[in-house]
Write a protein that holds these residues in place. Sequence first.
Motif, PDB file in Angstrom:
ATOM      1  N   TYR A  16      45.641  50.914  -4.694  1.00 39.14           N
ATOM      2  CA  TYR A  16      46.409  50.052  -3.795  1.00 39.14           C
ATOM      3  C   TYR A  16      47.878  50.456  -3.790  1.00 39.14           C
ATOM      4  N   HIS A  23      41.657  44.576  -4.096  1.00 39.78           N
ATOM      5  CA  HIS A  23      42.928  44.647  -3.406  1.00 39.78           C
ATOM      6  C   HIS A  23      42.758  44.959  -1.925  1.00 39.78           C
ATOM      7  N   GLU A  24      41.523  45.047  -1.472  1.00 45.02           N
ATOM      8  CA  GLU A  24      41.298  45.397  -0.078  1.00 45.02           C
ATOM      9  C   GLU A  24      41.824  44.321   0.864  1.00 45.02           C
ATOM     10  N   GLU A  47      45.811  44.443   0.766  1.00 47.36           N
ATOM     11  CA  GLU A  47      46.366  45.529   1.571  1.00 47.36           C
ATOM     12  C   GLU A  47      46.298  45.189   3.053  1.00 47.36           C
ATOM     13  N   LEU A  52      39.706  51.265  -0.770  1.00 45.16           N
ATOM     14  CA  LEU A  52      39.868  50.179  -1.730  1.00 45.16           C
ATOM     15  C   LEU A  52      38.563  49.389  -1.782  1.00 45.16           C
TER      16      LEU A  52
END
Length: 258
Positions: free
Chosen positions: A189, A141-142, A145, A137
């Motif tokens: 994601y 969205h890293e 997550e 990612l």
Amino acid sequence: MPDISVIVPTLDADRTFGWESKLRASPVEAELLVRDEASASAARNAGIRAASADKLVFLDDDSDPRGDYFQRVSALLDEHPAVTGRIRDTGSRFIRPVSSSDYDQGESGHVTETVVGCNMAMRREVLEDIGGFDERLPYGHEETELIDRLCDAYDVWYCPDLVVDHPFADSLGGYLEKQYRHGREAVPYYAIRGENLPRRMARFALVPSHYTGPTATATALQTLGQLVAVAGMARGLLWYLAADGGDGPLDQPTDERI
């Protein structure tokens, strides 16, 4: 050994931020790790590996910590496994109505699952337990997550006086570009989460609250941004469906800006 390690991903390892003197003047012993790996995930993970402290503070390269931020975040991490704080949107005043829900979570401290990567910190032992940032990612969205995994095992504490200034978007064009990329990068994601992608996209596109805001201006911006995000998600879904073995979209090209 320093008490805190401040990790900042950027595209320019020689960049300065204007708050370094505040960090040096803090009574808390600290180190600053500026990383320019290919993505925010990779840069943060490299910073984690290089960090000397057991308290890890994550800022973006356009974050501006306010007041006694470094002393405050260190003290909070003595009490909580992970913390986040208030973000003051310094971007376009026209765009601010759509940033408030994530950026300002109110005047009282509370446990939260809403964490923005430009103002978050956690103990090293937490990351050793849940793992670092997923480098499949690259953008957008890293941190979500990672926070998903974190909140499965730990509480994140929101502190309203742990404040950074950070622009959500500097212009309408910047806002729409951000929404498009967030939509596009949502696909890997959701794939990592094992969700049915067409169904998840339909849910994202059809929830009425995604198109409304507290004012007419906010509603107009929210609607436009949501439509652009849906278009980005459609682009990401097409990439996923065209990829061999279902792994392609996790490595899709990105025009990321950290």
